[in-house]
Design an enzyme around this catalytic site. Structure first.
Site, short mmCIF file in Angstrom:
data_model
loop_
_atom_site.label_atom_id
_atom_site.label_comp_id
_atom_site.label_asym_id
_atom_site.label_seq_id
_atom_site.Cartn_x
_atom_site.Cartn_y
_atom_site.Cartn_z
N LEU A 94 3.41 -11.50 3.35
CA LEU A 94 2.96 -10.10 3.36
C LEU A 94 2.92 -9.51 1.95
CD1 LEU A 94 4.75 -8.59 6.49
CD2 LEU A 94 2.39 -9.37 6.26
N GLY A 141 0.13 -2.75 4.87
CA GLY A 141 -0.61 -1.50 4.78
C GLY A 141 0.23 -0.29 4.49
N LYS A 142 1.54 -0.48 4.37
CA LYS A 142 2.41 0.70 4.24
C LYS A 142 2.32 1.37 2.88
CE LYS A 142 6.58 -2.07 3.30
NZ LYS A 142 7.89 -2.47 3.88
N TYR A 168 21.01 -14.87 -3.30
CA TYR A 168 20.60 -13.71 -2.50
C TYR A 168 21.76 -12.74 -2.31
CZ TYR A 168 16.24 -16.00 -1.01
OH TYR A 168 15.01 -16.60 -0.94
N GLY A 181 5.34 -6.93 1.46
CA GLY A 181 5.08 -5.77 2.32
C GLY A 181 3.76 -5.10 2.05
N THR A 182 3.10 -5.43 0.94
CA THR A 182 1.84 -4.77 0.60
C THR A 182 0.78 -5.01 1.68
OG1 THR A 182 2.31 -4.94 -1.76
CG2 THR A 182 0.01 -4.62 -1.13
N LEU A 183 0.74 -6.21 2.26
CA LEU A 183 -0.27 -6.51 3.27
C LEU A 183 0.03 -5.88 4.63
CD1 LEU A 183 -1.25 -10.20 2.48
CD2 LEU A 183 -2.47 -8.10 1.92
#
Length: 365
Positions: free
Chosen positions: A252, A259-260, A53, A255-257
């Protein structure tokens, strides 16, 4: 903050685990420290990281996330209050990862003289020594094999292709080394990641044969749009079987879930905006369509889309801990609170109905 024991271990973890893979790429060290301080103050003392990372991984930033965490641990003097998990990188044929091996030396070696990561004893020990140095600690609570050393269909690929099979470090050698590291006090427990039922069974049976403590966790991709774990892996990892707790990442879908990205939006400082080719399985048309349906449901029940997805994950009987990630403090606060929300039966039924229409949209084959 709900807490329970992870798998067969005595390690009591919160339902929320703080993911760190944006630190050093999308987040500065100052922002990482802010997240760590806030999480610890709110009962989230479980931190997950990895030697490679931040992501997307590259030679310039590799190891930076562990360094940020180590600096924070030293400055705050709170090692005894934290459950620390990290991972060792396995081979990935066809992809140059020699710079991961180079970064195990201090100062880093010339990567052109280093081979690729393997999962033999020398490689595991070198990786752990480097992680301990960067984390500024003598031990980690959970040491995870980041992905299988053997060939397995990974990261959205589902079809097993026999022509891709390759030689790999035996299950027995990998397990034996983990057992030795436990005896030496360098790790308390070990776990798997991106693993299959076959791999879980082989690792656990090898542990029985060798008299080594078994893996206690499995960190796999899991979200309302990607529910493969619910089938045979849930049975394999159940308390009545091998008893591994699920550490869910990708809840998420990058991040797609949240809604952005709805209606083609490209928000700033967002993963799929800045790195459109990275984890593209989370951002395909089917996943975006499913995200729109879950967002509409979230609106009907008075929740944000991110809260709906993470509360659903936290409700699963096999959930060890939901790994959350954030690039802002607002996201961090929402994600922690989301895992404490209880969804009613009607909402859960509606989520199942959406899943039946738009099932496992992350699949690539």
């Amino acid at each position: 903050m709900r807490r329970h024991k992870l798998g067969s271990s005595d390690l009591e973890v919160p339902i929320v685990c703080l993911g760190t893979m944006t630190w050093g790429e999308q987040n500065t060290e100052e922002e990482a420290w802010q997240q760590l301080d806030f999480a610890l103050e709110h009962g989230v003392n479980f931190i997950d990281t990895a030697e490679l990372y931040p992501v997307p991984p590259n030679p310039k930033t590799v190891g930076r996330t562990e360094t940020y965490i180590g600096n924070w641990l030293k400055a705050r003097g709170c090692r005894d209050k934290v459950i620390l998990a990290t991972k060792v990188a396995a081979p990935l044929p066809g992809v140059d990862r020699s710079w991961i091996v180079a970064n195990r030396s201090d100062p880093p070696a010339d990567h052109t003289t280093c081979g690729q990561p393997t999962m033999d004893e020398a490689s595991i020990r070198a990786a752990l020594a480097a992680s301990l140095r960067r984390l500024q600690t003598d031990y980690v609570d959970l040491y995870q094999i980041h992905w299988p050393a053997r060939y397995a269909p990974l990261w959205g690929k589902r079809q097993y292709r026999v022509e891709n099979e390759r030689p790999f470090t035996s299950f027995e050698e990998q397990v034996r080394v983990m057992g030795e590291l436990i005896k030496e006090g360098k790790i308390r427990h070990w776990g798997l990641s991106n693993e299959t039922s076959y791999g879980v069974a082989q690792m656990c049976e090898a542990a029985k044969r060798l008299g080594v403590p078994p893996p206690v966790s499995i960190q796999n991709d899991f979200a309302p749009v990607y529910r493969h774990f619910e089938s045979e892996l849930a049975e394999t990892c159940a308390p009545s079987a091998y008893n591994l707790g699920l550490l869910a990442y990708g809840v998420l879908a990058g991040g797609t879930l949240s809604g952005k990205y709805a209606d083609g939006a490209k928000p700033t400082k967002a993963r799929h905006t800045d790195f459109p080719e990275f984890q593209s399985r989370y951002h395909n048309p089917l996943t975006l369509a499913a995200a729109a349906e879950y967002a509409a449901l979230a609106k009907r029940v008075g929740l944000s889309p991110a809260t709906l997805a993470q509360a659903w994950a936290a409700s699963r009987w096999y959930m060890g801990s939901v790994i959350i990630g954030a690039t802002s403090m607002e996201q961090l606060k929402e994600n922690i609170e989301a895992c404490l929300v209880t969804l009613d039966a009607s909402t859960l039924d509606e989520m199942d109905a959406i899943h039946l229409r738009l099932k496992n949209t992350n699949d690539l084959d």
